[in-house]
Design an enzyme around this catalytic site. Structure first.
Site, PDB file in Angstrom:
ATOM      1  N   ASN A  10      -5.023  -0.054 -11.748  1.00  0.00           N
ATOM      2  CA  ASN A  10      -4.082   1.075 -11.695  1.00  0.00           C
ATOM      3  C   ASN A  10      -2.749   0.583 -12.267  1.00  0.00           C
ATOM      4  O   ASN A  10      -2.042  -0.180 -11.622  1.00  0.00           O
ATOM      5  CB  ASN A  10      -3.921   1.526 -10.241  1.00  0.00           C
ATOM      6  CG  ASN A  10      -2.824   2.568 -10.064  1.00  0.00           C
ATOM      7  OD1 ASN A  10      -2.359   3.166 -11.032  1.00  0.00           O
ATOM      8  ND2 ASN A  10      -2.406   2.783  -8.819  1.00  0.00           N
ATOM      9  N   TRP A  11      -2.467   1.030 -13.481  1.00  0.00           N
ATOM     10  CA  TRP A  11      -1.264   0.520 -14.156  1.00  0.00           C
ATOM     11  C   TRP A  11       0.024   1.207 -13.709  1.00  0.00           C
ATOM     12  O   TRP A  11       1.115   0.817 -14.137  1.00  0.00           O
ATOM     13  CB  TRP A  11      -1.418   0.663 -15.672  1.00  0.00           C
ATOM     14  CG  TRP A  11      -2.297  -0.389 -16.280  1.00  0.00           C
ATOM     15  CD1 TRP A  11      -2.856  -1.457 -15.633  1.00  0.00           C
ATOM     16  CD2 TRP A  11      -2.718  -0.485 -17.648  1.00  0.00           C
ATOM     17  NE1 TRP A  11      -3.597  -2.209 -16.514  1.00  0.00           N
ATOM     18  CE2 TRP A  11      -3.523  -1.635 -17.759  1.00  0.00           C
ATOM     19  CE3 TRP A  11      -2.488   0.288 -18.794  1.00  0.00           C
ATOM     20  CZ2 TRP A  11      -4.107  -2.037 -18.963  1.00  0.00           C
ATOM     21  CZ3 TRP A  11      -3.064  -0.099 -19.994  1.00  0.00           C
ATOM     22  CH2 TRP A  11      -3.869  -1.252 -20.078  1.00  0.00           C
ATOM     23  N   LYS A  12      -0.096   2.270 -12.940  1.00  0.00           N
ATOM     24  CA  LYS A  12       1.093   3.005 -12.475  1.00  0.00           C
ATOM     25  C   LYS A  12       1.985   3.348 -13.682  1.00  0.00           C
ATOM     26  O   LYS A  12       1.460   3.627 -14.751  1.00  0.00           O
ATOM     27  CB  LYS A  12       1.832   2.195 -11.410  1.00  0.00           C
ATOM     28  CG  LYS A  12       0.865   1.736 -10.313  1.00  0.00           C
ATOM     29  CD  LYS A  12       1.543   1.198  -9.081  1.00  0.00           C
ATOM     30  CE  LYS A  12       0.472   0.786  -8.075  1.00  0.00           C
ATOM     31  NZ  LYS A  12       1.004   0.381  -6.792  1.00  0.00           N
ATOM     32  N   HIS A  95      -3.252   8.911  -4.186  1.00  0.00           N
ATOM     33  CA  HIS A  95      -2.655   7.581  -4.028  1.00  0.00           C
ATOM     34  C   HIS A  95      -1.435   7.685  -3.100  1.00  0.00           C
ATOM     35  O   HIS A  95      -0.719   8.689  -3.129  1.00  0.00           O
ATOM     36  CB  HIS A  95      -2.240   7.041  -5.403  1.00  0.00           C
ATOM     37  CG  HIS A  95      -1.817   5.609  -5.347  1.00  0.00           C
ATOM     38  ND1 HIS A  95      -0.566   5.233  -4.913  1.00  0.00           N
ATOM     39  CD2 HIS A  95      -2.485   4.469  -5.624  1.00  0.00           C
ATOM     40  CE1 HIS A  95      -0.481   3.913  -4.938  1.00  0.00           C
ATOM     41  NE2 HIS A  95      -1.631   3.424  -5.363  1.00  0.00           N
ATOM     42  N   GLU A  97       1.435   6.543  -3.232  1.00  0.00           N
ATOM     43  CA  GLU A  97       2.717   6.814  -3.911  1.00  0.00           C
ATOM     44  C   GLU A  97       2.835   8.303  -4.262  1.00  0.00           C
ATOM     45  O   GLU A  97       3.934   8.860  -4.300  1.00  0.00           O
ATOM     46  CB  GLU A  97       2.847   5.919  -5.157  1.00  0.00           C
ATOM     47  CG  GLU A  97       3.139   4.477  -4.755  1.00  0.00           C
ATOM     48  CD  GLU A  97       2.675   3.423  -5.740  1.00  0.00           C
ATOM     49  OE1 GLU A  97       2.373   3.744  -6.901  1.00  0.00           O
ATOM     50  OE2 GLU A  97       2.597   2.244  -5.324  1.00  0.00           O
ATOM     51  N   GLU A 167      -6.549   1.829   0.977  1.00  0.00           N
ATOM     52  CA  GLU A 167      -5.339   1.093   0.601  1.00  0.00           C
ATOM     53  C   GLU A 167      -4.308   1.229   1.716  1.00  0.00           C
ATOM     54  O   GLU A 167      -3.561   2.226   1.755  1.00  0.00           O
ATOM     55  CB  GLU A 167      -4.741   1.662  -0.677  1.00  0.00           C
ATOM     56  CG  GLU A 167      -5.633   1.560  -1.883  1.00  0.00           C
ATOM     57  CD  GLU A 167      -4.811   1.622  -3.164  1.00  0.00           C
ATOM     58  OE1 GLU A 167      -4.810   0.631  -3.899  1.00  0.00           O
ATOM     59  OE2 GLU A 167      -4.155   2.638  -3.410  1.00  0.00           O
ATOM     60  N   GLY A 173       1.714  -3.335  -3.068  1.00  0.00           N
ATOM     61  CA  GLY A 173       2.868  -3.885  -3.770  1.00  0.00           C
ATOM     62  C   GLY A 173       3.757  -4.789  -2.932  1.00  0.00           C
ATOM     63  O   GLY A 173       4.882  -5.086  -3.317  1.00  0.00           O
ATOM     64  N   SER A 213      -2.252  -5.222  -2.825  1.00  0.00           N
ATOM     65  CA  SER A 213      -1.934  -6.626  -3.104  1.00  0.00           C
ATOM     66  C   SER A 213      -3.167  -7.505  -3.329  1.00  0.00           C
ATOM     67  O   SER A 213      -3.179  -8.676  -2.955  1.00  0.00           O
ATOM     68  CB  SER A 213      -1.059  -7.205  -1.992  1.00  0.00           C
ATOM     69  OG  SER A 213       0.185  -6.543  -1.970  1.00  0.00           O
ATOM     70  N   GLY A 234      -3.421  -3.051  -8.500  1.00  0.00           N
ATOM     71  CA  GLY A 234      -2.204  -2.608  -9.165  1.00  0.00           C
ATOM     72  C   GLY A 234      -1.597  -3.740  -9.978  1.00  0.00           C
ATOM     73  O   GLY A 234      -2.023  -4.022 -11.105  1.00  0.00           O
ATOM     74  N   GLY A 235      -0.629  -4.422  -9.402  1.00  0.00           N
ATOM     75  CA  GLY A 235       0.123  -5.473 -10.096  1.00  0.00           C
ATOM     76  C   GLY A 235      -0.746  -6.474 -10.859  1.00  0.00           C
ATOM     77  O   GLY A 235      -0.467  -6.797 -12.033  1.00  0.00           O
TER      78      GLY A 235
HETATM   79  P1  PGA Z   1      -0.928  -3.449  -5.763  1.00  0.00           P
HETATM   80  O1  PGA Z   1      -1.203  -1.879  -5.955  1.00  0.00           O
HETATM   81  O2  PGA Z   1      -2.226  -4.153  -6.118  1.00  0.00           O
HETATM   82  O3  PGA Z   1       0.172  -3.773  -6.693  1.00  0.00           O
HETATM   83  O4  PGA Z   1      -0.597  -3.648  -4.314  1.00  0.00           O
HETATM   84  C1  PGA Z   1      -2.426  -1.309  -5.597  1.00  0.00           C
HETATM   85  C2  PGA Z   1      -2.369   0.191  -5.759  1.00  0.00           C
HETATM   86  O5  PGA Z   1      -1.312   0.774  -5.485  1.00  0.00           O
HETATM   87  O6  PGA Z   1      -3.347   0.823  -6.158  1.00  0.00           O
END
Ligand code: PGA
Length: 255
Positions: A10-12, A95, A97, A167, A173, A213, A234-235
């Site tokens: 997930n590149w956001k 998600h 966010e 999640e 994050g 994470s 994500g990251g």
């Molecule tokens: P993260 O993000 O791996 O950077 O914690 C995961 C996500 O939000 O899908």
């Protein structure tokens, strides 16, 4: 019951078209593909540019969200049909966010799942409790409510075609991955709940991914758990090196 492995990046709101193409060039050289277990959700603007190369290598490209509406006067929104036309085959839905910054309720999440299913996109339903909910023993209730309301009204074959990503909000994050034991417990809880409201055969088919994470150090313990079928990353999906390592370790552990 063996479920398909799914590793989803997930590149956001990261990477321009040029940066996305550059990633794809190096990524496709770095790892054997064609296994169908790699999924990438770039920003909308990069979907059509990366889709061709991704297809050649059996990588699924998807959206990070779609509108809950079919079409109409919704300025700034993008529909499931529009991303499907670009070659997307899946979408993240709900998600955390989106839930916190864009006020997505379980009802909206449920509508989004239906829009995805209407247009041949596999929905990846994201759920998870906040830190406060966990510390006040509400995790169980929150997860069941998020799943139950999101799949409300879906027919058996529809619910069998979704994936779920657990999640925990406090893990996204932050660098604080849930322990493998905590994650396994939450995944088992979701699977048992699907079993209760649908049936065991459906519950056994749904891949449940862990996100929050995930990195090259934490993936091994997580992916070894019986109810963890993949990861939403994500990251660590932004760099070719770390994403490739996460995929390789996951494949080794699940083979
Ligand atoms: P993260 O993000 O791996 O950077 O914690 C995961 C996500 O939000 O899908």
């Amino acid at each position: 019951m063996s479920r398909p492995l799914m590793i989803v990046g997930n590149w956001k709101m990261h990477k321009t078209i040029e940066e996305a193409m550059d990633f794809m060039k190096n990524f496709s050289k770095a790892i054997p593909f064609g296994k169908g277990d790699v999924y990438l959700a770039p920003p909308f603007t990069a979907i059509s540019s990366v889709v061709e190369k991704a297809k050649e290598h059996g990588i699924h490209i998807g959206a990070q969200s779609v509108s809950n509406h079919v079409e109409g006067p919704y300025t700034g929104e993008i529909s499931a049909r529009m991303v499907q036309e670009l070659g997307a085959t899946f979408s993240l839905v709900g998600h955390s966010e989106r839930r916190s910054h864009h006020f997505e309720t379980n009802e909206i999440v449920s509508e989004k799942i239906k829009r995805c299913l209407d247009h041949g996109l596999k929905p990846i339903l994201c759920i998870g409790e906040t830190g406060i909910e966990r510390s006040t023993n509400k995790t169980h209730h929150v997860l069941e409510k998020q799943v139950g309301e999101a799949v409300h009204g879906l027919r058996d074959e529809q619910v069998a075609s979704i994936a779920i990503a657990y999640e925990p909000v406090w893990a996204i994050g932050t660098g604080h991955t849930a322990t493998a034991e905590m994650a396994q417990q939450a995944h088992k809880l979701c699977r048992d709940f699907i079993k209760k409201i649908y049936n065991g055969a459906i519950a056994d088919r749904i891949p449940i991914l862990y996100g929050g994470s995930v990195n090259v150090k934490t993936i091994e313990e997580l992916i070894k758990q019986p109810d963890i079928d993949g990861a939403l990353v994500g990251g660590a999906s932004l760099e070719v090196d770390s994403f490739v390592k996460i995929i390789t370790i996951s494949r080794e552990c699940k083979s």
